[in-house]
Scaffold this motif. Sequence first.
Motif, PDB file in Angstrom:
ATOM      1  N   ALA A  24      -6.073   1.248  -4.436  1.00 48.19           N
ATOM      2  CA  ALA A  24      -5.349   2.503  -4.200  1.00 48.19           C
ATOM      3  C   ALA A  24      -5.263   3.315  -5.493  1.00 48.19           C
ATOM      4  N   HIS A  25      -4.951   4.571  -5.361  1.00 44.31           N
ATOM      5  CA  HIS A  25      -4.686   5.495  -6.474  1.00 44.31           C
ATOM      6  C   HIS A  25      -5.887   5.681  -7.397  1.00 44.31           C
ATOM      7  N   GLY A  50      -2.803 -10.712 -10.538  1.00 44.88           N
ATOM      8  CA  GLY A  50      -1.399 -10.328 -10.573  1.00 44.88           C
ATOM      9  C   GLY A  50      -1.147  -9.115  -9.713  1.00 44.88           C
ATOM     10  N   VAL A  51      -0.317  -8.206 -10.186  1.00 44.66           N
ATOM     11  CA  VAL A  51       0.092  -7.026  -9.423  1.00 44.66           C
ATOM     12  C   VAL A  51      -1.105  -6.108  -9.188  1.00 44.66           C
ATOM     13  N   HIS A  52      -1.242  -5.680  -7.935  1.00 45.24           N
ATOM     14  CA  HIS A  52      -2.354  -4.821  -7.554  1.00 45.24           C
ATOM     15  C   HIS A  52      -1.901  -3.855  -6.468  1.00 45.24           C
ATOM     16  N   PHE A  53      -2.442  -2.642  -6.501  1.00 40.34           N
ATOM     17  CA  PHE A  53      -2.139  -1.626  -5.490  1.00 40.34           C
ATOM     18  C   PHE A  53      -3.370  -1.451  -4.610  1.00 40.34           C
ATOM     19  N   ASP A  87       0.954   8.471  -6.699  1.00 43.54           N
ATOM     20  CA  ASP A  87       1.421   7.364  -7.529  1.00 43.54           C
ATOM     21  C   ASP A  87       2.425   6.542  -6.728  1.00 43.54           C
ATOM     22  N   PRO A  88       2.586   5.267  -7.078  1.00 47.50           N
ATOM     23  CA  PRO A  88       3.566   4.439  -6.357  1.00 47.50           C
ATOM     24  C   PRO A  88       4.975   4.999  -6.496  1.00 47.50           C
ATOM     25  N   PRO A 101       9.118  -8.739 -15.489  1.00 52.80           N
ATOM     26  CA  PRO A 101       9.534  -7.987 -16.684  1.00 52.80           C
ATOM     27  C   PRO A 101       8.355  -7.768 -17.640  1.00 52.80           C
ATOM     28  N   GLY A 102       8.279  -6.566 -18.163  1.00 56.46           N
ATOM     29  CA  GLY A 102       7.200  -6.236 -19.085  1.00 56.46           C
ATOM     30  C   GLY A 102       5.920  -5.778 -18.404  1.00 56.46           C
ATOM     31  N   TRP A 103       5.920  -5.714 -17.089  1.00 59.34           N
ATOM     32  CA  TRP A 103       4.732  -5.293 -16.345  1.00 59.34           C
ATOM     33  C   TRP A 103       4.432  -3.826 -16.597  1.00 59.34           C
ATOM     34  N   ARG A 104       3.128  -3.524 -16.705  1.00 62.27           N
ATOM     35  CA  ARG A 104       2.679  -2.128 -16.858  1.00 62.27           C
ATOM     36  C   ARG A 104       1.401  -1.943 -16.069  1.00 62.27           C
ATOM     37  N   TRP A 105       1.245  -0.763 -15.517  1.00 62.98           N
ATOM     38  CA  TRP A 105       0.015  -0.410 -14.819  1.00 62.98           C
ATOM     39  C   TRP A 105      -0.360   1.002 -15.188  1.00 62.98           C
ATOM     40  N   ARG A 106      -1.545   1.142 -15.739  1.00 63.02           N
ATOM     41  CA  ARG A 106      -2.047   2.446 -16.178  1.00 63.02           C
ATOM     42  C   ARG A 106      -0.993   3.214 -16.966  1.00 63.02           C
TER      43      ARG A 106
END
Length: 109
Positions: A24-25, A50-53, A87-88, A101-106
């Motif tokens: 996505a995005h 890990g985290v994915h859209f 965007d989400p 905690p500390g997660w970042r995406w783009r």
Amino acid sequence: MLILRCPNCGIDADETELAPGGEAHLRRVGPEASDDAFEGYLFHRENPRGVHFERWRHAAGCGKWFHAARCTQTLEVFGTYSAQVTDPPQDIRDAITARRPGWRWRDIE
């Protein structure tokens, strides 16, 4: 089994009722883009551990597209939301940050 709530019709659907649509995005490039930029758009995708859209379609239900935020390692679902956003939503980002905690995406923090 992966279960996602369709934000369009409100039904909890398992993966057999859904059709995946990839990342996505994506930032689409215009006709003035270079060959390298167009190649990047067509072929270069994030494939994080890990985290994915992702984009999904409720194929066996309302038939509409939506986005889902989930963890590719654990299948934990952080939320689903309309496909008509660029965007989400903030509540999805907050849910991810609370659990990672500390997660970042783009460019999203």
